[in-house]
Design an enzyme around this catalytic site. Structure first.
Site, PDB file in Angstrom:
ATOM      1  N   CYS A   1     -60.509  41.397  66.462  1.00 34.05           N
ATOM      2  CA  CYS A   1     -59.269  40.994  65.775  1.00 34.05           C
ATOM      3  C   CYS A   1     -58.492  42.405  65.424  1.00 34.05           C
ATOM      4  CB  CYS A   1     -59.363  40.088  64.705  1.00 34.05           C
ATOM      5  SG  CYS A   1     -60.071  38.687  65.139  1.00 34.05           S
TER       6      CYS A   1
ATOM      7  N   GLU B   1     -63.140  44.654  85.002  1.00 31.02           N
ATOM      8  CA  GLU B   1     -62.557  45.965  85.818  1.00 31.02           C
ATOM      9  C   GLU B   1     -61.795  45.555  86.679  1.00 31.02           C
ATOM     10  OE1 GLU B   1     -64.406  49.872  88.150  1.00 31.02           O
ATOM     11  OE2 GLU B   1     -65.662  48.413  87.497  1.00 31.02           O
TER      12      GLU B   1
END
Length: 343
Positions: A123, A97
């Protein structure tokens, strides 16, 4: 998913300056290779990967994404104030964050009206981001969407090598779950999607399909902080489940697009290695189709793998106007998104 108004305006990428060969890695692993009596040359033989790139120590994903985006925007002639969406879609992030997208947004000095967020889906991240951006473009909510990925596999490689050399309990069987780590490479990509009216001659995303087998979520799992990542993979089971998922989703994709195998001119898949490429193409009955690979020199670059391969194929000038390209995305979890592109 069906789209009538979504084009791939432009794209670009970055590769590291430094590369590790499979021979280099095996040399670094000589203590465990000697102890387990493993033959040298095994890593390249199993995977088809000759080398993979690494960034300098301390390189942040936001740095990579910013640089690839700047490279793209410099040649695109698009006003940055018209970009309505920024997605940072790599596995690697600066921190939990705030979003790494916020760092890239600040670095690029994008408009305050631009929506930003991180999209993390192993991916599959960039292909996933393409579908999210395409939805907003199709709805007329934005003109342009910028998708970036900055993958840095160096910390995973280094930590895996150190761990394998230090673990005296390893056997020929137990070392298998770490082999996938040694295939990971590094790269960065930036893609700019837009409404087709803004780039009438650009490749157009016409649609696709999604299919998920979440029972396979335990087959490849990574954990760690923002500077390192340890991952364990049951490669054999992952491949088995992945082949079934790919076959199922390819059939769904063809149904959605109204395509047959014979309609497809190019097939670009996720860049894992030789076995994955060969068996996946066979499972979808696409073995005789034109494809392009980068895993031999770049390794598995995560979310950047498929998009950087498409970009490099484009540089060869082999794709002709009007040809159909299948983008076969898949990521651990397992989940697959496949998109059809008309060039």
């Amino acid at each position: 998913m069906k789209y009538n108004n979504v084009s791939i305006h432009s794209f670009d990428y970055l590769e590291p300056d430094e590369f590790l060969t499979s021979d280099d890695i095996e040399t670094k692993l000589s203590p465990v290779y000697n102890r387990l009596n493993l033959p040298t040359g095994r890593l390249e033989l199993m995977t088809g990967i000759k080398s993979r790139g690494i960034w300098p120590n301390g390189t942040r994903p936001s740095d990579l994404s910013t640089r690839s985006a700047e490279k793209l925007l410099k040649k695109s002639n698009v006003n940055k104030s018209d970009i309505g969406l920024l997605i940072h879609a790599s596995v690697c992030r600066d921190f939990l964050e705030p979003s790494t997208a916020s760092v890239v947004h600040h670095n690029l000095e994008l408009n305050e009206d631009a929506m930003i967020y991180d999209l993390s889906n192993a991916c599959l991240g960039v292909v996933n981001a393409m579908s999210m951006a395409a939805n907003m473009i199709e709805l007329g909510q934005i003109k342009y969407a910028l998708i970036v990925s900055g993958e840095n596999g160096g910390p995973l490689l280094t930590q895996t090598i150190d761990h394998l050399n230090a673990d005296s309990t390893l056997t020929r069987k137990s070392i298998k779950k770490y082999i996938a780590n040694l295939t990971i490479g590094s790269a960065s990509v930036a893609y700019l999607l837009c409404h087709k009216d803004l780039a009438p001659n650009a490749p157009r995303i016409v649609g696709g399909a999604v299919c998920t087998d979440s029972s396979a979520n335990i087959l490849c799992q990574g954990d760690g902080d923002t500077t390192s990542l340890m991952m364990e993979t049951d490669s054999e089971e992952l491949l088995k489940h992945g082949l079934e998922l790919a076959k199922k989703n390819w059939n769904k994709t063809k149904d959605t697009l109204g395509w047959k195998n014979s309609d497809v001119d190019w097939v670009i898949g996720h860049q894992v290695g030789t076995a994955h490429e060969t068996l996946t193409m066979k499972a979808m009955e696409l073995s005789d189709h034109k494809t392009y690979t980068t895993y031999e020199s770049l390794g598995n670059t995560g979310s950047a793998a498929l998009p950087i391969t498409l970009a490099k194929l484009n540089e060869t000038n082999k794709i002709q106007k009007g040809e159909k390209v299948a983008l076969l995305g898949i990521g651990s979890g397992l989940t697959s998104i496949m998109l059809g592109v008309e060039w």
